[in-house]
Design a protein around this motif. Structure first.
Motif, PDB file in Angstrom:
ATOM      1  N   ASP A   1       0.779  -1.268   0.128  1.00 33.55           N
ATOM      2  CA  ASP A   1       0.112  -0.180   0.019  1.00 33.55           C
ATOM      3  C   ASP A   1       0.556   1.518   0.227  1.00 33.55           C
ATOM      4  N   ASN A   2       2.239   1.208   0.492  1.00 29.92           N
ATOM      5  CA  ASN A   2       3.131   2.513   0.801  1.00 29.92           C
ATOM      6  C   ASN A   2       3.408   2.694  -0.603  1.00 29.92           C
ATOM      7  N   CYS A   3       3.250   1.938  -1.687  1.00 30.31           N
ATOM      8  CA  CYS A   3       3.565   2.354  -2.900  1.00 30.31           C
ATOM      9  C   CYS A   3       2.252   3.135  -3.703  1.00 30.31           C
ATOM     10  N   LEU A   4       1.479   2.503  -3.587  1.00 30.21           N
ATOM     11  CA  LEU A   4       0.059   3.571  -4.127  1.00 30.21           C
ATOM     12  C   LEU A   4      -0.143   4.827  -3.358  1.00 30.21           C
ATOM     13  N   PRO A   5      -0.953   5.119  -4.656  1.00 30.60           N
ATOM     14  CA  PRO A   5      -1.004   5.488  -6.164  1.00 30.60           C
ATOM     15  C   PRO A   5       0.274   4.834  -6.609  1.00 30.60           C
TER      16      PRO A   5
ATOM     17  N   LYS B   1       7.210   7.298 -13.903  1.00 33.55           N
ATOM     18  CA  LYS B   1       7.122   6.658 -12.999  1.00 33.55           C
ATOM     19  C   LYS B   1       6.875   7.782 -11.548  1.00 33.55           C
ATOM     20  N   PHE B   2       6.213   7.316 -10.978  1.00 35.01           N
ATOM     21  CA  PHE B   2       5.067   8.656  -9.754  1.00 35.01           C
ATOM     22  C   PHE B   2       4.679   7.101  -8.977  1.00 35.01           C
ATOM     23  N   ILE B   3       5.534   7.076  -8.320  1.00 31.58           N
ATOM     24  CA  ILE B   3       5.176   6.105  -6.987  1.00 31.58           C
ATOM     25  C   ILE B   3       5.296   6.416  -5.508  1.00 31.58           C
ATOM     26  N   GLY B   4       3.397   6.344  -5.288  1.00 28.42           N
ATOM     27  CA  GLY B   4       3.398   6.583  -3.641  1.00 28.42           C
ATOM     28  C   GLY B   4       3.169   8.164  -3.002  1.00 28.42           C
ATOM     29  N   ILE B   5       2.736   8.673  -2.380  1.00 28.63           N
ATOM     30  CA  ILE B   5       1.144   9.939  -2.712  1.00 28.63           C
ATOM     31  C   ILE B   5       2.554  10.780  -2.754  1.00 28.63           C
TER      32      ILE B   5
END
Length: 241
Positions: free
Chosen positions: A158-162, A175-179
């Motif tokens: 979940d830490n990698c979302l969105p 790429k954009f990983i995490g809040i």
């Protein structure tokens, strides 16, 4: 006395220099011009008509008009096809994991694809979906899709979302990983638009980064902190001596 309306090369030269008055047009020429102007005034403004309206009004045009209309119709049809080709997406579509390769990796050549991996239980993911849905309508030439993360990647944290991946010709361009990388919990539409424009996925009309003031403030804060630390270090060295 020389007739100013006489058709001679010398008279034409004198008219060009304004020495002789302009040649008077004959009555027949004037009548012909008036008739032509009247006819032109009666022609419907087909350039302002849609293709459907042109089809309905065909019986009202003469042969000359029909030739011009046919040329115009072909031009409008080409423009319409080009527009449809360019604006073929226009919405944020839901896909499943088994569609990922066809819809994303193997998308059409030179088409930018933006995919959002999300989980509906995470508020930030819902916010990103709202923004992407609006951007998809604004930039219909770019393909926007979303997928529930579990259908694509098992045990994704979940830490990698969105997570947002930007593809072109089968390659991940950004790429954009995490809040934090996606812009924070208070992410605004314009900020996400700017992020995607910076990597080339969309052509924005924004003139500058919407977060410019915040970035400048952060840089200034870091710079001031650095100066303060350097000053403390210098004072410490002097005390030691």
């Amino acid at each position: 006395m020389q007739d100013p309306n006489e058709d001679t090369e010398w008279n034409d030269i004198l008219r060009d220099f304004g020495i002789l008055p302009p040649k008077e047009e004959s009555k027949d020429e004037i009548e012909e011009m008036v008739l032509r102007l009247q006819k032109e005034a009666m022609v419907k403004p087909f350039e302002k008509m849609t293709l459907a309206q042109l089809k309905e009004a065909e019986d009202e045009f003469d042969e000359e008009d029909m030739q011009a209309i046919e040329t115009y119709r072909k031009k409008r049809l080409q423009e319409w096809k080009a527009l449809k080709k360019k604006q073929k997406f226009g919405e944020l579509r839901e896909i499943s994991g088994n569609q990922y390769v066809n819809e994303v990796t193997n998308a059409e050549e030179d088409v930018w694809v933006i995919i959002h991996l999300y989980r509906s239980s995470i508020p930030m993911c819902l916010l990103v979906n709202q923004h992407l849905s609006l951007l998809a309508r604004k930039f219909p030439e770019t393909k926007f899709v979303k997928a529930i993360v579990n259908s694509c990647i098992q045990h994704y944290h979940d830490n990698c979302l969105p997570t947002i991946f930007v593809y072109k010709n089968g390659q991940i361009e950004a790429k954009f990983i995490g809040i934090i990388e996606c812009g924070g919990i208070n992410l605004k539409l314009e900020e996400l638009e700017w992020k995607l424009a910076e990597v080339g996925a969309i052509q924005t009309d924004l003139e500058e980064n919407p977060r410019k003031d915040i970035v400048d403030m952060m840089v200034s804060s870091i710079r001031n902190t650095s100066i303060h630390d350097d000053s403390d270090s210098s004072n410490s060295d002097n005390d030691t001596k």
